[in-house]
Scaffold this motif. Structure first.
Motif, mmCIF file in Angstrom:
data_model
loop_
_atom_site.group_PDB
_atom_site.id
_atom_site.type_symbol
_atom_site.label_atom_id
_atom_site.label_comp_id
_atom_site.label_asym_id
_atom_site.label_seq_id
_atom_site.Cartn_x
_atom_site.Cartn_y
_atom_site.Cartn_z
ATOM 1 N N ASN A 85 0.696 -1.266 0.000
ATOM 2 C CA ASN A 85 -0.003 0.077 -0.165
ATOM 3 C C ASN A 85 0.918 1.351 -0.106
ATOM 4 O O ASN A 85 0.545 2.257 -0.863
ATOM 5 C CB ASN A 85 -1.082 0.122 1.106
ATOM 6 N N VAL A 117 -8.299 -4.363 6.924
ATOM 7 C CA VAL A 117 -8.677 -3.273 6.243
ATOM 8 C C VAL A 117 -7.593 -2.712 5.423
ATOM 9 O O VAL A 117 -7.849 -2.116 4.316
ATOM 10 C CB VAL A 117 -8.813 -2.209 7.526
ATOM 11 N N ASP A 118 -6.354 -3.111 5.685
ATOM 12 C CA ASP A 118 -5.256 -2.678 4.572
ATOM 13 C C ASP A 118 -5.320 -3.680 3.618
ATOM 14 O O ASP A 118 -5.087 -3.090 2.418
ATOM 15 C CB ASP A 118 -4.017 -2.976 5.381
ATOM 16 N N ASP A 142 -8.351 -4.386 1.993
ATOM 17 C CA ASP A 142 -9.404 -3.807 1.370
ATOM 18 C C ASP A 142 -8.819 -2.632 0.826
ATOM 19 O O ASP A 142 -9.229 -2.358 -0.456
ATOM 20 C CB ASP A 142 -10.504 -3.332 2.272
ATOM 21 N N HIS A 143 -7.989 -1.723 1.531
ATOM 22 C CA HIS A 143 -7.288 -0.755 0.797
ATOM 23 C C HIS A 143 -6.594 -0.733 -0.357
ATOM 24 O O HIS A 143 -6.514 -0.185 -1.539
ATOM 25 C CB HIS A 143 -6.513 0.188 1.812
ATOM 26 N N LYS A 192 -8.721 -1.589 -3.386
ATOM 27 C CA LYS A 192 -9.327 -0.476 -4.093
ATOM 28 C C LYS A 192 -8.428 0.189 -4.766
ATOM 29 O O LYS A 192 -8.810 0.644 -5.793
ATOM 30 C CB LYS A 192 -9.742 0.581 -2.866
ATOM 31 N N HIS A 193 -7.147 0.275 -4.542
ATOM 32 C CA HIS A 193 -5.932 0.913 -5.333
ATOM 33 C C HIS A 193 -6.105 0.201 -6.599
ATOM 34 O O HIS A 193 -5.743 0.468 -7.747
ATOM 35 C CB HIS A 193 -4.676 0.872 -4.781
#
Length: 141
Positions: A46, A130-131, A133-134, A137-138
């Motif tokens: 990320n 959560v990381d 999921d992020h 999304k990217h």
């Protein structure tokens, strides 16, 4: 230059942190931070994607940091097509370990492939965070 990720080493701790082997391979004897390096793979991917986005938006210099240990790759825009990568770290008064010029499109391709592989490996292992999921999304952007 390639970024090595070993999905067989993927592990989620009881606290939710996801680790795996991930490191830069510049061919021959040049791996950074080192062959078999294990780190918090979802978090660092990320960070690296965000750093590359900043370079693509015109920032001249950024860092691809590792979370474990004090290692990072300084990324310096050379022109529209090339980047200088300075592998640095090991101590607070860290010195440059290795330097190489790569094409922006090659680094972008490596990072996007890495993000996809990490996402797929986590899905296969039933890992959620959560990381993660992020990261996903990217990938959609």
């Amino acid at each position: 230059m390639r970024i090595v990720f070993d999905p067989k080493t993927l592990h989620q701790s009881k606290m939710g942190s996801v680790t795996a082997v991930v490191y830069f391979d510049f061919g021959g004897e040049r791996q950074f931070p080192g062959a078999g390096w294990s780190d918090f793979v979802v978090v660092v991917v990320n960070w690296w994607l965000a750093a590359l986005d900043r370079i693509c938006q015109g920032e001249i210099e950024t860092e691809l940091r590792f979370m474990d240990g004090s290692y990072w790759v300084v990324v310096v825009a050379q022109d529209g097509a090339n980047l200088l990568l300075r592998c640095t770290g090991g101590r607070q008064d860290a010195e440059e370990v290795y330097e190489v010029v790569v094409r922006l499109r090659d680094l972008r391709s490596e990072l996007n492939n890495l993000a996809s592989k990490v996402s797929q490996a986590c899905a296969m292992a039933g890992i959620q965070s959560v990381d993660l999921d992020h990261l996903r999304k990217h990938l959609l952007n």
